[in-house]
Structure formats: C-alpha cells, structure tokens
Design an enzyme around this catalytic site. Structure first.
Site, short mmCIF file in Angstrom:
data_model
loop_
_atom_site.label_atom_id
_atom_site.label_comp_id
_atom_site.label_asym_id
_atom_site.label_seq_id
_atom_site.Cartn_x
_atom_site.Cartn_y
_atom_site.Cartn_z
N GLU A 102 72.70 44.61 -44.44
CA GLU A 102 71.64 44.55 -43.63
C GLU A 102 70.19 44.48 -44.05
OE1 GLU A 102 74.14 47.61 -40.47
OE2 GLU A 102 73.48 48.59 -42.52
N GLU B 214 79.59 44.12 -37.66
CA GLU B 214 80.16 45.39 -37.36
C GLU B 214 79.79 45.32 -35.85
OE1 GLU B 214 77.01 48.08 -39.08
OE2 GLU B 214 77.42 47.45 -41.36
#
EC number: 3.2.1.23
Length: 626
Positions: free
Chosen positions: A182, A266
């Site tokens: 991320e 995710e």
C-alpha cells in the site's frame, strides 16, 4: 564392492532426479493477460489469514476452514517484528514458524501468497517494523535511506532463508510475493518527499527480494486511485477495495501494458475496530453480491480478512484521525470476518460458501468441526499485590533530569512508571502534551486522575502538597501502523511535563514494567490498595479442555496472562469485553492466571470463562455520549 558402490550411486541419482521432478511439477506465471497455473488460466480465490494471530496448534483447522469456504489460496503478511522480537534475535519456531504454516497450507491444498512488507500495516504494532529502528542514528523508515535499506535487507535475507525453497519454482505452494505494501497511500501522505525518491525506495525493496532468492511473480497492492505512487515498473498491480470492475480493468490496463489479469488484493468482508468506537458490522448481502460480481467477471480476489484472529500480547497497532490523535486497535481482530476469532463458521461464511459452490468447478470439501468450547464458572483470585508498594520497590529506577521515552529506556512495550519527588508544593494545570498513550496520575499513592491520548485528554488540574510524590503510570497502547504519522512513533512521555506553566525537571525516576512475561508473585505478600494498580493471581483445575472467553466486563483496564501466555489488553471502555483464550494453551489439571489491573477501583475476587465473545458493548464516559 565396486559394483555395489556404483549401484548405490545410481540409486541415489535416480532418487534425487525423481525428487526434483516431483518438486518441479507445477508452474505459475502471469502471462497473456492471465494467471497461468501449469500453463492454464486460473482465477485466484484467496482468503487472508495471519499465522501470528492464532496459535500454531490451530493453523491446520483454520486453513481447512478457508479451503472449505471455497478458496484455492491463502494470503498472509509476514511481520518483521514478530520474527525479530529483539535486536538480532531471530525466531522461526512455534507460533513464529512461517515455513511450517506455508507447508501446512500446501498440504491442505491451498496456494500461498506472501506479503513480506517490510511494511505491512495490518493493524499491527508499528506496521510490522521493530520498535528499535527509531533508535538507529541517521535512519528514516520507509524511504530511500541506506541504514533503513540495510536493515530491510537483513530481514528479507532471514525470511528468504525460510521461504525461498517453498516457492512454486522450487516445488512449494508459494505462487506470488508482494513488493512493499500500500505504498501509494504513503506517497500521497508524504508529499514532502520527492516522487523520484519514493520510486527509488520501492524499487529497492523489490530488488532486495529478487537478490535474496524470491523468484515467483511479484505484485503491488494499492487503492486504484493510488497506482501512480504505489506501482513498481515491471510488477503486476492489484487494487485494494475496488468494487467497480470496469474501473479495476481500466486502471490495471493503464499500469500493466494494457492487459490483465485483474485482482482485488483486499476485498473487505468486514472491517477493523478501535477501543471506544462501535464494533463494525458488514452486511452478508453486500459481501455475497460483490463476491458473485467478481466470480462472474473472472476477477481474482483475496478476502481481507477471511479469518482475523487475535492481537495477543502487545501486538495490536493503532490508527489516527483528525479528532483522535490515536485510535488503538482492539485485542480481538475478529474483523466481522466469515470465520470468527475462535475459528467458527458464521452465517457470512455459509453464504459465501454457497455462492462459491455455484461458480467454481473444483471440489469444495466439507466444513471441519469447530474446536470445542468450554465455560469456566469461577476462577478464584486468592492473591493481589499492590504495584507501588510491592513491585516497584524491587525495581532499580533509571534517573534523569527529564522523563525519557520508552525507546530511550530501551523498552518497546508495556508500561513505565514515572516518579518525581517534590520538596515544595505546586498546584494548577498539569499538561502532558507528549503523553503516549494512556496515563494514571497519583499523588502520594492516591489516584487523582487519568489522561488519555485516545480521548484527546492531555491535561488536568493537580494539587501537589509539600514533600509529596507524583506518580505517572504510562501505557504504550500500540504504535501507529498506517499513514504519514508512522514516522512519529515514540512512546512514554516524549515532551516536558508542565505544571501551571512550569517545566518539571530534576531527578525523575523511571521504573520499567515491560510485562514481557507473566509476573512472578511467589516472593510478594498479599496486599491491596483501592485505586492502586495491582496484579491478581489465581489457579484453577480443568478436567476437560476447550476454547473459552474470559469475561472482563467487571474489570477496568489491563492485561491477562494464562499459563504464561499474554492474552492481550482489556478495557471496560469497550466495545470488546472478553478475551479469547485458546484451549491449546490450557492444561488438564492445574492452570495459572495473572491479571494486571491498572485502574483497580474495585477489588476483584474471581473471573470466569464464558462460551461466546462480547465484542460490541461500549461503555463511553457520559460526556462522550452526547
């Protein structure tokens, strides 16, 4: 004899050749817009489970649950600070045996996706970084900084020693490895760093992975609007939380040479939870609908989390927002996931399993049996020891002119008692702007207040008489694990103590209370002072073992050890009111329990184990309810 030797050599050669052939029989690659397993396109249906959030005795049961929900893969972060619990001390045994976790996943029939960071977020203490990195001269984390990259390389090298032979390229179940994590969101929050430097850093992490023997396909994971900062040249991009398939295809095409495959790394069937905030629930209907969308459109996905588990000990991290300088994460990482904290199939699990059976062609096994659950009606606590009068008096303090941080004291977690003796009276406003994170305040051994970074409360009125002692018991509630503030993660008291505008200096005594092991009270006498922190102790016998949930709803704030295992934090604030106690940590016969109770407003005499968790009961202060 010569013929016998030659025959043995031939047999060994044949065996080695056979073993290699067996190990090298499968392939995985990203090619022609698809994930290819043995040259044939596959859709990845993965669920995230972190090996560190469940005892290793339960790994197989949890992985079998994932398989039975219809998944063909499991994804896990690797936590650097879990594998290196002290500087230079590497531990890959028991609950930390990541290689064994991967092997069991393969035995269950799951591909494995590894997310090694070095930064992982995950609502985990410091995002997975070891706390002592903050002590290294000249180091700046998560950027192109040579001392930091050197430390990352050491970690990656140690991890590769455990996992590189378990990649599919070596006959193992690992099919993909993530490079950083991320990073696009971090780039967006750290615009003070040039984009070129950010890109040099993320590429350096990818190159370290390659150099140390990771040779399966790499991927990145970011919000779809953050690919510019988070993508790495030549690395497959995936999108987190992207429900719009059209947008997913568009952004991946832009950063992946105009082609797929397409994956949501995710996909959230639940959400994270903080102390003092309502437990978050995600509707079954919305999760099933999105799952079916991905299945219809051949979008690969990874449920984050399919099974959450528990932040045992001091492993939970923290977030922050504009209103809250810190939002500590719960001990439970249940996440409202399809598989509950104790490994049970939930209605969400059953609904997703049903839709998976409708779409996939491979066999989905039966759901394994749940681990037994037991109630423990009453555990008697026959000893209590006052922290100030009986524990602290046996600790040699560190003395300095001003309060020192946890890191300055060479302590990562737990508590520090800051003590100052006053020869002259002083009263007025006590300011602890540098409190990290929660403090109980005492004057001459009597509790006079509570300060709390989570509640944005850093000051109170105080009256210190002539020849008095001020005690400030400070707790580290978990280092921030996400966002630009991750670089500001010192704990304890990190700025001057101010009373009525005056900085309080001179002969501060600091007593280290890391609580890294269960307290030994064998040489301590029974004592109790209302309001003083105390350690309670008891024992109990069991003839039948099973999981249970310790009911902490009548307690204040603290931690619990059972048979030496730190179950994590409890706090009457809620919403969590129980602590998960795995049955594999219990003994037939005698068991021991210690409870460190910080607030200690009511003397406790017993504790019980119940059969269901309480995760959604808030007890907010009156002023917070308005």
């Amino acid at each position: 004899m010569k013929k016998l030797v030659l025959s043995l050599i031939a047999l060994i050669t044949l065996c080695c050749t056979y073993t290699f052939a067996q190990k090298a029989k499968h392939t995985f690659e990203i090619k022609n817009g698809s994930f290819l397993y043995d040259g044939k396109p596959i859709q990845i249906h993965s669920g995230e489970m972190h090996y560190s959030r469940v005892p290793h005795q339960y790994w197989r049961q949890r992985l079998e649950m994932i398989k039975a929900m219809g998944m063909n893969a499991v994804t896990t972060y690797v936590f650097w600070n879990f594998q290196e619990p002290a500087p230079g001390i590497w531990d890959f045994k028991g609950d930390r045996d990541i290689a064994q976790f991967v092997k069991i996943a393969g035995e269950v029939g799951l591909h494995v996706i590894i997310r090694p960071g070095p930064y992982v977020c995950a609502e985990w203490e410091f995002g997975g970084y070891p706390w002592w990195l903050q002590k290294v001269p000249g180091m700046e984390i998560r950027t192109y900084n040579q001392p930091f990259l050197d430390s990352c390389n050491t970690y990656i090298h140690k991890l590769a020693g455990q996992l590189k032979d378990l990649q599919i390229t070596h006959g193992g179940p690992i099919i993909m490895v993530q490079a950083e994590n991320e990073f696009g969101s971090y780039v967006a929050q750290r615009q003070d760093i040039p984009l070129k430097q950010h890109k040099e850093y993320s590429m350096a992490i990818k190159n370290e992975l390659v150099k140390n023997g990771f040779d399966v396909p790499f991927f990145t994971a970011d919000g779809s609007w953050l690919f510019k900062g988070g993508s790495i040249d030549g690395v497959f991009p995936t999108a987190n939380g992207e429900g719009n398939v059209k947008n997913l295809r568009k952004v991946v095409n832009e950063y992946n040479k105009g082609e797929g495959p397409y994956m949501v790394a995710e996909f959230y069937p639940g959400w994270l939870d903080h102390w003092g905030e309502s437990f978050v629930r995600t509707s079954i209907k919305s999760v099933v609908k999105q799952t079916e969308t991905y299945l219809k459109d051949t979008i690969s996905f990874n449920f984050y989390m399919i099974y959450g588990g528990t932040n045992f000990g001091f492993t939970s991290g923290a977030n922050y927002s504009g209103d809250h300088p810190i939002q500590p994460d719960l001990t439970s990482y249940d996440y409202d996931a399809p598989i509950s904290e104790a490994g049970w199939a939930t209605p969400k699990y059953d609904s997703i399993r049903a839709i998976m059976k409708k779409y996939v062609s491979y066999n989905i096994p039966e759901v394994p049996k749940a681990i037994p659950v037991i109630a423990i009606p009453s555990i008697q606590l026959n000893k209590s020891v006052d922290l100030f009068n009986n524990i602290v008096s046996h600790i040699q303090p560190i003395i300095a002119d001003t309060p020192m941080t946890f890191e300055g004291l060479n302590q990562g977690y737990g508590y520090v008692l800051y003590r100052k003796h006053f020869t002259q009276p002083i009263s007025g406003k006590l300011d602890l702007k540098g409190l990290r994170d929660y403090a109980l305040i005492y004057v001459n051994g009597k509790k006079v207040g509570e300060l709390n970074r989570q509640a944005n409360k850093f000051s109170m009125n105080i009256d210190i008489p002539f020849n008095a002692t001020l005690d400030i018991l400070v707790e580290n509630m978990g280092r921030i694990n996400y966002g630009g503030e991750i670089v500001h993660n010192l704990k304890g008291i990190i700025s001057p103590v101010i009373i009525e505008g005056n900085e309080i200096t001179g002969d501060w005594e600091m007593y280290k209370l890391p609580m890294s092991e269960a307290p030994d009270l064998s040489k301590q006498s029974n004592s109790y002072t209302a309001g003083n922190p105390a350690i309670y102790e008891g024992s109990f016998k069991l003839s039948k073992l099973g999981d249970t949930f310790l009911d902490m709803s009548k307690w204040g704030k603290g931690i619990v050890f059972v048979n030496g295992h730190n179950l994590g934090r409890y706090w009457k604030l809620g919403p969590q009111q129980t602590l998960y106690l795995p049955g594999c940590w219990l003994n037939k016969g005698k068991n021991t329990i210690e409870v460190f109770e910080q607030q200690n407003d009511i003397k406790q005499t017993e504790i019980s184990g119940i059969t269901t968790p309480i995760l959604d009961k808030l007890n907010l202060p009156q002023e917070d309810k308005n």
